[in-house]
Scaffold this motif. Structure first.
Motif, PDB file in Angstrom:
ATOM      1  N   ASP A  68     142.082  64.368 -16.741  1.00 15.86           N
ATOM      2  CA  ASP A  68     142.015  64.497 -15.365  1.00 15.86           C
ATOM      3  C   ASP A  68     141.115  63.798 -14.361  1.00 15.86           C
ATOM      4  O   ASP A  68     142.040  63.457 -13.039  1.00 15.86           O
ATOM      5  CB  ASP A  68     142.638  66.257 -14.658  1.00 15.86           C
ATOM      6  N   ALA A  69     139.887  64.626 -14.212  1.00 13.22           N
ATOM      7  CA  ALA A  69     138.665  63.744 -13.419  1.00 13.22           C
ATOM      8  C   ALA A  69     138.649  62.426 -13.499  1.00 13.22           C
ATOM      9  O   ALA A  69     138.368  61.414 -12.485  1.00 13.22           O
ATOM     10  CB  ALA A  69     137.592  63.712 -14.302  1.00 13.22           C
ATOM     11  N   LEU A  70     138.886  61.364 -14.879  1.00 10.66           N
ATOM     12  CA  LEU A  70     138.991  60.366 -14.985  1.00 10.66           C
ATOM     13  C   LEU A  70     140.171  59.503 -13.913  1.00 10.66           C
ATOM     14  O   LEU A  70     140.115  58.488 -13.472  1.00 10.66           O
ATOM     15  CB  LEU A  70     138.841  59.574 -16.234  1.00 10.66           C
ATOM     16  N   ASN A  71     141.487  60.315 -14.413  1.00 13.53           N
ATOM     17  CA  ASN A  71     142.331  60.018 -13.240  1.00 13.53           C
ATOM     18  C   ASN A  71     142.401  59.804 -11.765  1.00 13.53           C
ATOM     19  O   ASN A  71     142.540  59.477 -11.178  1.00 13.53           O
ATOM     20  CB  ASN A  71     143.697  60.744 -13.887  1.00 13.53           C
ATOM     21  N   ALA A  72     141.819  60.968 -11.702  1.00  9.48           N
ATOM     22  CA  ALA A  72     141.486  61.494  -9.977  1.00  9.48           C
ATOM     23  C   ALA A  72     140.652  59.970  -9.279  1.00  9.48           C
ATOM     24  O   ALA A  72     140.865  60.312  -8.528  1.00  9.48           O
ATOM     25  CB  ALA A  72     140.840  62.785  -9.714  1.00  9.48           C
ATOM     26  N   LEU A  73     139.907  59.405 -10.049  1.00  5.73           N
ATOM     27  CA  LEU A  73     138.996  58.962  -9.935  1.00  5.73           C
ATOM     28  C   LEU A  73     139.158  57.651  -9.441  1.00  5.73           C
ATOM     29  O   LEU A  73     138.806  57.093  -8.299  1.00  5.73           O
ATOM     30  CB  LEU A  73     137.708  58.467 -10.649  1.00  5.73           C
TER      31      LEU A  73
ATOM     32  N   PRO B   5     141.266  63.073 -29.728  1.00  6.61           N
ATOM     33  CA  PRO B   5     141.644  63.502 -27.931  1.00  6.61           C
ATOM     34  C   PRO B   5     140.804  62.893 -27.141  1.00  6.61           C
ATOM     35  O   PRO B   5     139.338  63.058 -27.408  1.00  6.61           O
ATOM     36  CB  PRO B   5     141.962  64.599 -28.439  1.00  6.61           C
ATOM     37  N   LEU B   6     140.608  62.193 -25.475  1.00  6.98           N
ATOM     38  CA  LEU B   6     140.159  61.411 -25.028  1.00  6.98           C
ATOM     39  C   LEU B   6     139.606  62.504 -24.236  1.00  6.98           C
ATOM     40  O   LEU B   6     138.294  62.867 -23.911  1.00  6.98           O
ATOM     41  CB  LEU B   6     140.864  60.944 -24.013  1.00  6.98           C
ATOM     42  N   TYR B   7     139.983  63.976 -24.200  1.00  6.02           N
ATOM     43  CA  TYR B   7     138.778  64.873 -23.877  1.00  6.02           C
ATOM     44  C   TYR B   7     137.529  65.416 -24.706  1.00  6.02           C
ATOM     45  O   TYR B   7     136.461  66.095 -23.741  1.00  6.02           O
ATOM     46  CB  TYR B   7     139.946  66.507 -23.181  1.00  6.02           C
ATOM     47  N   GLU B   8     137.719  64.354 -26.007  1.00  7.19           N
ATOM     48  CA  GLU B   8     136.326  65.258 -26.312  1.00  7.19           C
ATOM     49  C   GLU B   8     135.312  64.554 -25.651  1.00  7.19           C
ATOM     50  O   GLU B   8     134.031  64.857 -26.196  1.00  7.19           O
ATOM     51  CB  GLU B   8     137.059  65.014 -28.215  1.00  7.19           C
TER      52      GLU B   8
ATOM     53  N   MET C 145     144.697  56.543 -15.616  1.00  8.51           N
ATOM     54  CA  MET C 145     144.247  55.471 -16.594  1.00  8.51           C
ATOM     55  C   MET C 145     143.455  55.711 -17.678  1.00  8.51           C
ATOM     56  O   MET C 145     142.946  54.747 -18.710  1.00  8.51           O
ATOM     57  CB  MET C 145     142.399  55.581 -15.931  1.00  8.51           C
ATOM     58  N   SER C 146     143.105  56.821 -17.722  1.00  9.42           N
ATOM     59  CA  SER C 146     143.114  57.711 -19.268  1.00  9.42           C
ATOM     60  C   SER C 146     144.476  57.411 -20.529  1.00  9.42           C
ATOM     61  O   SER C 146     143.784  56.335 -21.449  1.00  9.42           O
ATOM     62  CB  SER C 146     143.307  59.404 -19.534  1.00  9.42           C
ATOM     63  N   ASP C 147     145.544  56.865 -19.397  1.00  5.19           N
ATOM     64  CA  ASP C 147     146.675  56.052 -20.765  1.00  5.19           C
ATOM     65  C   ASP C 147     146.495  54.723 -20.817  1.00  5.19           C
ATOM     66  O   ASP C 147     146.294  54.308 -21.837  1.00  5.19           O
ATOM     67  CB  ASP C 147     148.127  55.859 -20.106  1.00  5.19           C
ATOM     68  N   ARG C 148     145.789  54.710 -19.271  1.00  2.00           N
ATOM     69  CA  ARG C 148     144.968  52.335 -20.011  1.00  2.00           C
ATOM     70  C   ARG C 148     143.845  52.888 -20.550  1.00  2.00           C
ATOM     71  O   ARG C 148     143.907  51.726 -21.722  1.00  2.00           O
ATOM     72  CB  ARG C 148     144.569  51.695 -18.363  1.00  2.00           C
ATOM     73  N   VAL C 149     143.488  53.901 -20.838  1.00  2.00           N
ATOM     74  CA  VAL C 149     141.871  53.858 -21.742  1.00  2.00           C
ATOM     75  C   VAL C 149     142.574  53.850 -23.305  1.00  2.00           C
ATOM     76  O   VAL C 149     142.011  53.054 -24.605  1.00  2.00           O
ATOM     77  CB  VAL C 149     141.072  54.843 -21.146  1.00  2.00           C
ATOM     78  N   ILE C 150     143.405  54.838 -23.371  1.00  2.00           N
ATOM     79  CA  ILE C 150     143.595  55.222 -24.869  1.00  2.00           C
ATOM     80  C   ILE C 150     144.221  53.873 -25.278  1.00  2.00           C
ATOM     81  O   ILE C 150     144.158  53.327 -26.477  1.00  2.00           O
ATOM     82  CB  ILE C 150     144.485  56.312 -24.781  1.00  2.00           C
ATOM     83  N   THR C 151     145.195  52.871 -24.494  1.00  2.00           N
ATOM     84  CA  THR C 151     145.548  52.066 -25.111  1.00  2.00           C
ATOM     85  C   THR C 151     144.533  50.830 -25.623  1.00  2.00           C
ATOM     86  O   THR C 151     145.158  49.987 -26.877  1.00  2.00           O
ATOM     87  CB  THR C 151     147.204  51.616 -23.952  1.00  2.00           C
TER      88      THR C 151
ATOM     89  N   ARG D  83     149.525  46.165 -17.714  1.00  2.25           N
ATOM     90  CA  ARG D  83     150.484  47.572 -17.571  1.00  2.25           C
ATOM     91  C   ARG D  83     151.539  47.618 -16.140  1.00  2.25           C
ATOM     92  O   ARG D  83     151.260  47.439 -15.379  1.00  2.25           O
ATOM     93  CB  ARG D  83     148.981  48.955 -17.485  1.00  2.25           C
ATOM     94  N   SER D  84     152.256  49.367 -16.311  1.00  6.77           N
ATOM     95  CA  SER D  84     153.094  49.574 -15.819  1.00  6.77           C
ATOM     96  C   SER D  84     151.998  50.608 -13.937  1.00  6.77           C
ATOM     97  O   SER D  84     150.694  50.771 -14.010  1.00  6.77           O
ATOM     98  CB  SER D  84     154.013  50.327 -15.993  1.00  6.77           C
ATOM     99  N   MET D  85     152.807  50.479 -13.431  1.00 11.18           N
ATOM    100  CA  MET D  85     152.017  51.158 -11.753  1.00 11.18           C
ATOM    101  C   MET D  85     151.862  52.671 -12.181  1.00 11.18           C
ATOM    102  O   MET D  85     150.897  53.287 -11.425  1.00 11.18           O
ATOM    103  CB  MET D  85     152.532  50.067 -10.727  1.00 11.18           C
ATOM    104  N   ASP D  86     152.489  52.540 -13.103  1.00  6.25           N
ATOM    105  CA  ASP D  86     152.225  54.273 -13.406  1.00  6.25           C
ATOM    106  C   ASP D  86     151.708  55.155 -14.498  1.00  6.25           C
ATOM    107  O   ASP D  86     151.258  55.886 -14.380  1.00  6.25           O
ATOM    108  CB  ASP D  86     154.345  54.745 -13.920  1.00  6.25           C
TER     109      ASP D  86
END
Length: 91
Positions: A44-49, A36-39, A15-21, A9-12
């Protein structure tokens, strides 16, 4: 079954994008067709981790696990996302 592209994956990518993919790849689906992942988890919390600071350091947890779209998602270490189909079917 781990997603074959989970570590490519790209450094950009967040984590939520990685999970969805990874879940879409495991299920053989277009990511846009997933629930939707938010369900199941706050993206945002996952990405912040897993966000790196200005020096490139990450203080990510050793392991995060949750079920998403009928798959068990495990994030281990700083970047390893693995996905396996659960016996429960679709969530």
């Amino acid at each position: 079954m781990a997603s074959p592209d989970a570590d490519e994956r790209s450094m950009d990518d967040t984590m939520s994008d990685r999970v969805i993919t990874a879940v879409a790849n495991t299920k053989g689906m277009n990511p846009m067709n997933l629930d939707p992942l938010y369900e199941v988890i706050e993206p945002d919390a996952l990405n912040a981790l897993y966000k790196r600071d200005e020096l490139g350091r990450s203080r990510s947890p050793e392991r995060v696990e949750f079920t998403y779209c009928g798959c068990e998602v495990v994030i281990a270490g700083k970047n390893s996302v693995s996905v396996s189909a659960t016996a429960l079917g679709e969530s």
